[in-house]
Every structure is written in structure tokens, then in C-alpha cells.
Scaffold this motif. Structure first.
Motif, short mmCIF file in Angstrom:
data_model
loop_
_atom_site.label_atom_id
_atom_site.label_comp_id
_atom_site.label_asym_id
_atom_site.label_seq_id
_atom_site.Cartn_x
_atom_site.Cartn_y
_atom_site.Cartn_z
N UNK A 60 4.84 9.63 -15.80
CA UNK A 60 4.14 8.55 -15.10
C UNK A 60 4.48 7.25 -15.81
N UNK A 61 4.74 6.21 -15.05
CA UNK A 61 5.07 4.93 -15.67
C UNK A 61 6.25 5.06 -16.61
N UNK A 62 6.06 4.59 -17.84
CA UNK A 62 7.12 4.62 -18.85
C UNK A 62 7.06 5.85 -19.75
N UNK A 63 6.22 6.79 -19.43
CA UNK A 63 5.97 7.90 -20.34
C UNK A 63 6.24 9.25 -19.69
N UNK A 64 6.84 10.16 -20.48
CA UNK A 64 7.01 11.55 -20.08
C UNK A 64 6.40 12.42 -21.17
N UNK A 65 5.46 13.27 -20.79
CA UNK A 65 4.82 14.19 -21.73
C UNK A 65 5.30 15.60 -21.43
N UNK A 66 5.68 16.31 -22.48
CA UNK A 66 6.10 17.71 -22.37
C UNK A 66 5.07 18.54 -23.12
N UNK A 67 4.36 19.40 -22.39
CA UNK A 67 3.22 20.11 -22.94
C UNK A 67 3.44 21.61 -22.79
N UNK A 68 3.37 22.34 -23.90
CA UNK A 68 3.53 23.79 -23.85
C UNK A 68 2.21 24.45 -23.45
N UNK A 69 2.32 25.54 -22.71
CA UNK A 69 1.16 26.28 -22.23
C UNK A 69 1.12 27.61 -22.97
N UNK A 70 0.29 27.72 -24.00
CA UNK A 70 0.31 28.92 -24.83
C UNK A 70 -0.24 30.14 -24.11
N UNK A 71 0.46 31.25 -24.25
CA UNK A 71 0.04 32.53 -23.69
C UNK A 71 -0.02 33.55 -24.82
N UNK A 72 -1.21 34.04 -25.12
CA UNK A 72 -1.37 34.99 -26.22
C UNK A 72 -0.49 36.22 -25.99
N UNK A 73 -0.43 36.71 -24.76
CA UNK A 73 0.34 37.93 -24.48
C UNK A 73 1.84 37.68 -24.44
N UNK A 74 2.26 36.58 -23.84
CA UNK A 74 3.69 36.33 -23.65
C UNK A 74 4.36 35.64 -24.83
N UNK A 75 3.57 35.08 -25.74
CA UNK A 75 4.15 34.38 -26.89
C UNK A 75 4.10 35.20 -28.18
N UNK A 76 3.80 36.49 -28.06
CA UNK A 76 3.79 37.33 -29.27
C UNK A 76 5.16 37.35 -29.94
N UNK A 77 6.21 37.20 -29.16
CA UNK A 77 7.57 37.28 -29.70
C UNK A 77 7.90 36.12 -30.63
N UNK A 78 7.13 35.03 -30.58
CA UNK A 78 7.42 33.89 -31.46
C UNK A 78 6.35 33.71 -32.53
N UNK A 79 5.38 34.63 -32.60
CA UNK A 79 4.34 34.54 -33.63
C UNK A 79 4.96 34.51 -35.02
N UNK A 80 4.55 33.54 -35.82
CA UNK A 80 5.00 33.46 -37.20
C UNK A 80 6.40 32.89 -37.37
N UNK A 81 7.06 32.53 -36.29
CA UNK A 81 8.41 31.98 -36.38
C UNK A 81 8.38 30.45 -36.29
N UNK A 82 9.21 29.82 -37.09
CA UNK A 82 9.34 28.37 -37.02
C UNK A 82 10.15 28.00 -35.78
N UNK A 83 9.62 27.09 -34.99
CA UNK A 83 10.29 26.70 -33.75
C UNK A 83 11.03 25.38 -33.94
N UNK A 84 12.20 25.29 -33.37
CA UNK A 84 12.98 24.05 -33.38
C UNK A 84 13.49 23.82 -31.97
N UNK A 85 12.82 22.92 -31.26
CA UNK A 85 13.14 22.68 -29.85
C UNK A 85 13.47 21.21 -29.63
N UNK A 86 14.45 20.93 -28.79
CA UNK A 86 14.68 19.54 -28.40
C UNK A 86 13.67 19.13 -27.33
N UNK A 87 13.45 17.85 -27.19
CA UNK A 87 12.61 17.37 -26.09
C UNK A 87 13.36 17.54 -24.78
#
Length: 327
Positions: free
Chosen positions: A246-273
Motif C-alpha cells: 500500500x502506498x510506498x510500503x510493502x510488508x512481507x509477513x510469515x504465517x506460522x504453522x505449528x504443524x507445517x513448520x516443524x521441519x524448520x524448528x531450531x534452524x537458522x533461517x536466511x531469506x531474501x525479501x
């Protein structure tokens, strides 16, 4: 794509390999879209109750009206949840985003929000009218600096009091409104979390929000929403996220899923915008600027300052008597 920066091309390739996107929503003035079926009995995906235990008389905004939303509504939200969110997490989200909504000229229910010094007596203020922005200060209390050679005005705005994690819940609530019915079982705990008035409760360890600022004049009457879900066979990135422009801003928001995100538990994430198209005139206004916002704080934040820079083509200095009668 050869004219795009290498980092933008790499980010686009990353998301193409790891995620599949739903059809984006381009919300323009005059449009009206309703998410979800209106079949009876209606079901609220936030509290889990059905008619007649809850009512659905009000039009529930899929994202708050403060962002200029006059046309995207949801059949998924009962009146009780609508009022609960509006008086709680959406209010915190509104306070956190207010400076950017003002600078982007976003018209909410009462027009473009005015920002003023957080004291009862007279003080500086920033407001927008049909002729442009007005920055007002009083003698002995300067709050902005003018660089006439660079044609820039620099100043600091103040955010109204907000709780960061409550604002984060307000963002996540938008994404949980957008997801299709088939996905809601994956987010059962997330629905419970955003409804929990105890903002001190821990939920997930990593929760970055990417904020991309696009400099220069941008449309203030266009909202773009896009939902992304992890591709099958991928287990190194979060399950889902959405982007909200909206306007001059773009927000990227992750939607956490306890069941579907088990594969990344405890892992350091490195993601580009997620890559954005950028300003129509990058040579003049510069490239998009990305920051990673931490909205996991659980205490109230008061008097937070937000630095801002305005570019201008012309400026009119008002006489002291022009400011008389200002509140």
C-alpha cells in the motif's frame, strides 16, 4: 529481467523455486470483493463458532479500513471477533503503521491521518490536504530541517503507543483471513494465538517482518495482496507468508504453522525479501530499501521516533498569523 539488479533477480528465483503463489488481489477504488461463501449457517474461522451462537450482521473488513480498504470484506469473521480485533490488535497495528500511512497519503475512514506532537498543548504537526503536506512548527520548537539545495525536508515523527507483538498479530490476522478454507486446519494454534489477549505468551522463536520502502510518488489508492505457500518437497523455508503493498510500503509477513513448520524448528533461517517492482524513476528517487522489523516485543512502546525525509519541488513558508487557531 536483464535491467533488474542482480539481487532482485536472485530473490525472484529463490521464491519461484520455493513457493507457489495464489492469484494476487489488486484492490482499486470502486471495487467490492467478498472472501468466503455466504452460505448459511455461517462459520467464524477465528473463534470457531457457527450461527446462531454468533452473528454476522456487520461487514468485516478483510484488512483494516485505516489502510484505505473500502472494498475487501470477509464472510469468515463474526461480529464478536470483528469488534474484538478492532478494539485490540488492529488498533495497535494502526498505531505502528500511522506514520507511513500519513507519508503515503493513505485515506482511512477520517482521511489521511494527522500526526502531531504527543502533548496536550500546541506543538508541531504534519497533515495532508488536497494541496499537499503542511508541516507546522512553533517558534523556539523547530522539528524539521530544510535542505533547499537537495530539495529535502528531514524530520522525526512520533508513533502513538503500541505493543509490537499485538501489531504483529494484527498483520497475521490479515493473512489468516486471506487463506482458503482448506488451509485453516494448519493454523489452528495461530488462530488461538491472535485471539489471546495475553501478549506475553511465547509462540514462535523466529518471526521476521520484511518491510520494503519504495521511494518516490506512488499510488495511494491501490492495495495489492498476495498469498504464498511452500512448494511440495521443500522443507527449508517457512510454510506460508503474504505480501501487503500500500502506498510506498510493502510488508512481507510469515504465517506460522505449528504443524507445517516443524521441519524448520531450531534452524537458522536466511531469506531474501520478496522482490518488488521499485519506483518508476529509480535514477531520481533511488532503489527500494529493505528493513527487517522485529515486532516480538511484549511491552508497550511509547514515544517512538520515526525518521522521515520528504523531497519537494516547491515549498511555501507560511506567515506566523497563518498558524493562528491551530490546535
Amino acid at each position: 529481467m536483464t535491467d533488474l539488479p542482480a539481487a532482485t533477480i536472485a530473490a525472484a528465483d529463490f521464491y519461484d523455486r520455493h513457493y507457489a503463489g495464489a492469484e494476487p488481489i489488486f484492490l482499486e477504488p470502486g471495487m467490492k470483493l467478498m472472501l468466503g461463501s455466504g452460505e448459511r449457517p455461517r462459520h467464524c474461522r477465528f473463534c470457531g463458532k457457527d450461527e446462531p451462537a454468533v452473528t454476522f450482521k456487520d461487514e468485516a473488513h478483510a484488512l483494516p479500513a485505516a489502510f484505505g480498504n473500502t472494498g475487501l470484506f470477509s464472510n469468515h469473521e463474526c461480529d464478536s471477533c470483528n469488534h474484538f480485533f478492532g478494539e485490540g490488535i488492529e488498533n495497535h497495528l494502526g498505531n505502528w503503521t500511522k506514520p507511513m500511512r500519513t507519508l503515503s497519503r493513505i485515506r482511512g475512514r477520517s482521511g489521511v491521518p494527522t500526526i502531531k506532537k504527543p502533548v496536550p498543548e500546541k506543538g508541531w504537526r504534519v497533515e495532508y490536504s488536497g494541496t499537499g503536506f503542511q508541516l507546522k512548527e512553533y517558534e523556539g520548537e523547530p522539528f524539521f530541517e530544510v535542505d533547499e539545495e537537495a530539495k529535502q525536508v528531514r524530520f522525526e515523527l512520533h508513533r502513538d503507543t503500541y505493543i509490537p507483538v499485538a501489531a504483529l498479530k494484527g498483520l497475521v490476522k490479515i493473512g489468516l483471513t486471506l487463506i482458503p478454507d482448506v488451509e485453516t486446519p494448519h493454523f489452528r494454534e495461530t488462530y488461538e494465538w491472535i485471539r489471546d489477549p495475553d501478549h506475553a505468551r511465547n509462540f514462535v522463536a523466529q518471526f521476521p517482518v520484511f518491510r520494503t520502502f519504495i521511494p518516490g510518488p506512488m499510488r495511494n489508492d491501490l492495495i495489492v495482496l498476495m498469498l504464498m505457500r511452500r512448494r511440495a518437497g521443500i522443507d527449508t523455508v517457512p510454510y506460508a507468508f503474504f505480501t501487503f503493498a500500500y502506498g510506498n510500503e510493502v510488508l512481507q509477513v510469515f504465517l506460522p504453522s505449528i504443524s507445517q513448520d516443524k521441519c524448520i524448528d531450531g534452524k537458522a533461517l536466511s531469506l531474501p525479501a520478496f522482490p518488488t517492482p521499485g519506483t518508476p524513476d529509480p535514477a531520481r528517487h533511488g532503489p527500494p530499501r529493505v528493513t527487517v522489523e522485529n515486532l516480538t516485543g511484549r511491552g508497550a512502546v511509547k514515544g517512538e521516533k520515526v525518521p522521515a525525509v520528504f523531497g519537494f519541488d516547491s515549498m511555501i513558508e507560511a506567515k506566523p498569523e497563518d498558524a493562528k487557531g491551530e490546535a
